[in-house]
Design an enzyme around this catalytic site. Sequence first.
Site, short mmCIF file in Angstrom:
data_model
loop_
_atom_site.label_atom_id
_atom_site.label_comp_id
_atom_site.label_asym_id
_atom_site.label_seq_id
_atom_site.Cartn_x
_atom_site.Cartn_y
_atom_site.Cartn_z
N LYS A 114 -8.54 -34.94 5.63
CA LYS A 114 -7.71 -34.17 6.57
C LYS A 114 -6.49 -34.96 6.98
O LYS A 114 -5.41 -34.40 7.17
CB LYS A 114 -8.54 -33.78 7.79
CG LYS A 114 -7.81 -32.86 8.75
CD LYS A 114 -8.73 -32.40 9.87
CE LYS A 114 -8.09 -31.28 10.67
NZ LYS A 114 -6.88 -31.69 11.39
N ARG A 166 -15.34 -35.20 20.44
CA ARG A 166 -15.28 -36.59 20.00
C ARG A 166 -15.85 -37.57 21.03
O ARG A 166 -15.77 -38.79 20.82
CB ARG A 166 -13.84 -36.98 19.65
CG ARG A 166 -13.35 -36.35 18.35
CD ARG A 166 -11.95 -36.79 18.00
NE ARG A 166 -11.50 -36.20 16.75
CZ ARG A 166 -10.24 -36.20 16.32
NH1 ARG A 166 -9.29 -36.77 17.08
NH2 ARG A 166 -9.91 -35.64 15.18
N SER A 181 -4.22 -29.62 25.77
CA SER A 181 -3.51 -30.16 24.62
C SER A 181 -2.01 -30.07 24.84
O SER A 181 -1.51 -29.09 25.42
CB SER A 181 -3.88 -29.38 23.35
OG SER A 181 -3.09 -29.78 22.26
N ARG A 206 5.90 -32.23 11.55
CA ARG A 206 7.05 -31.84 12.36
C ARG A 206 8.32 -31.76 11.52
O ARG A 206 9.12 -30.83 11.66
CB ARG A 206 7.23 -32.82 13.54
CG ARG A 206 6.20 -32.59 14.64
CD ARG A 206 6.09 -33.78 15.59
NE ARG A 206 5.26 -33.48 16.76
CZ ARG A 206 3.93 -33.43 16.74
NH1 ARG A 206 3.27 -33.67 15.61
NH2 ARG A 206 3.25 -33.14 17.84
N ASN A 236 -8.09 -26.26 8.40
CA ASN A 236 -8.71 -26.83 9.60
C ASN A 236 -7.69 -27.59 10.45
O ASN A 236 -8.05 -28.50 11.18
CB ASN A 236 -9.85 -27.77 9.19
CG ASN A 236 -10.82 -28.04 10.32
OD1 ASN A 236 -10.95 -27.25 11.25
ND2 ASN A 236 -11.50 -29.18 10.26
N ASP A 286 -3.85 -31.68 6.53
CA ASP A 286 -3.00 -31.10 7.57
C ASP A 286 -1.58 -30.88 7.09
O ASP A 286 -1.01 -29.79 7.22
CB ASP A 286 -3.00 -32.00 8.81
CG ASP A 286 -4.21 -31.77 9.69
OD1 ASP A 286 -5.22 -31.22 9.20
OD2 ASP A 286 -4.15 -32.17 10.87
#
Length: 429
Positions: A410, A340, A164, A26, A89, A48
């Site tokens: 990740k 998950r 989400s 962010r 990803n 990420d």
Amino acid sequence: MDVLVNNTPSLAGEINALSSKNYTTRYLLVGALAEGTSTIYYPAHSEDSDAMRRCIQELGAELIEDEEKITITGFGASPRQVSELNVGNAGAVLRFLMGIAALGEEIHFVNTYPESLGKRPHQDLIDALEQLGVEVEHQDGRLPITIRGGKPQGGAIRVSGSVSSQYLSALLFLTPLLPKDSTIEVLGDLKSKVVVGQTLEVLEQAGITIHADEDYMHFTVPGGQKYKPAEYTVQGDYPGSAAILAAAAVTNSEVTVTRLMEESKQGERAIVDVLRMMEVPLTHENNIVTIKGNGRLKAVEFDGDAATDAVLAMVAAAVFAEGTSRFYNVENLRYKECDRITDYLTELAKTGAKVEEKQAEIIVHGRPEGVEGGVEINAHYDHRVIMALTIVGLRAKQPIRIKDAHHVAKSYPGYFDHLQTLGANVEWV
């Protein structure tokens, strides 16, 4: 690469929590959206956050980094025209940048992880962007995706929050830069409201004004705003630290993790509360968590919606608790790098754990005596699953082998290094 996790009776030592991936991505984005130079201290390094670094550079931001900080000279509301972007990803990075792509002429997001991010849905965000006059070409709501901006002006937007909260966050980053005022109405049940709070916190630090209803279901966004250059400091990461803390809880341990703010807005700080509920001996003072684990835990019931990225670690701890634990309101776990719930519980069962699932629940029948292990595990290329399965391996009677464990990078490239520092018997194979 695979990791072999061997039975480890005890852990001891002190580590610094890694920096927060969520805050880093962010801060990188708002730095890029500012006209001028911003500084971010202690940014996270993970697949990420590195994807966000790479993409904002391609869009025109200038980055200079040393061991302590990164400086960003932003492109403001005028990203450079590029033919395509590869977010790897990183789902949150994709969704945030789908919003920012609406400021440009045409950007094509490629699909390089067809078995992971390529399967994740983005239709709710696509629907919202189309309400702004943005043209989106997609594959049934999935990658590859092409955004054609068309100079959106603002206005009334409705977006679903049931899958989400990242769709909403993408709109909150975009709409302040549009010429006219916008309203955003959230439809359905908003998942992960705590993470929306993190987005609003970062936007406020970047000089952006957004009027939000208390329940985060309606927002008024004044148009014509500019992101201001600023200095930011990234706090320690609770989602990654949850796995370390859970590992300490299920072993005989004396483990200290620093840089974990007591008053953090990260929902995953609930890992501390859940471990207390499990009667794990711990203290949390002066941003330091110390666990003196004895391997004995009590079952819990917990609403996991606000702590999504810590739930798998909590479940791993519950595998060894006395009694039956229930983690509910967790359906959004199904829409991550893998499912998950089903995928994770399938692999847990292979180790000898007694688990069952419902659509939005995980139920764990604890085995304080430990699990058998002696199996090979498919972690489905999911960093959270890899970390959580490692916790179980520490208490398995026979080693477990986790396939493709390098995908832990990740979010937490140093996870296995930190575990080895604490004395865990894990090895790359």
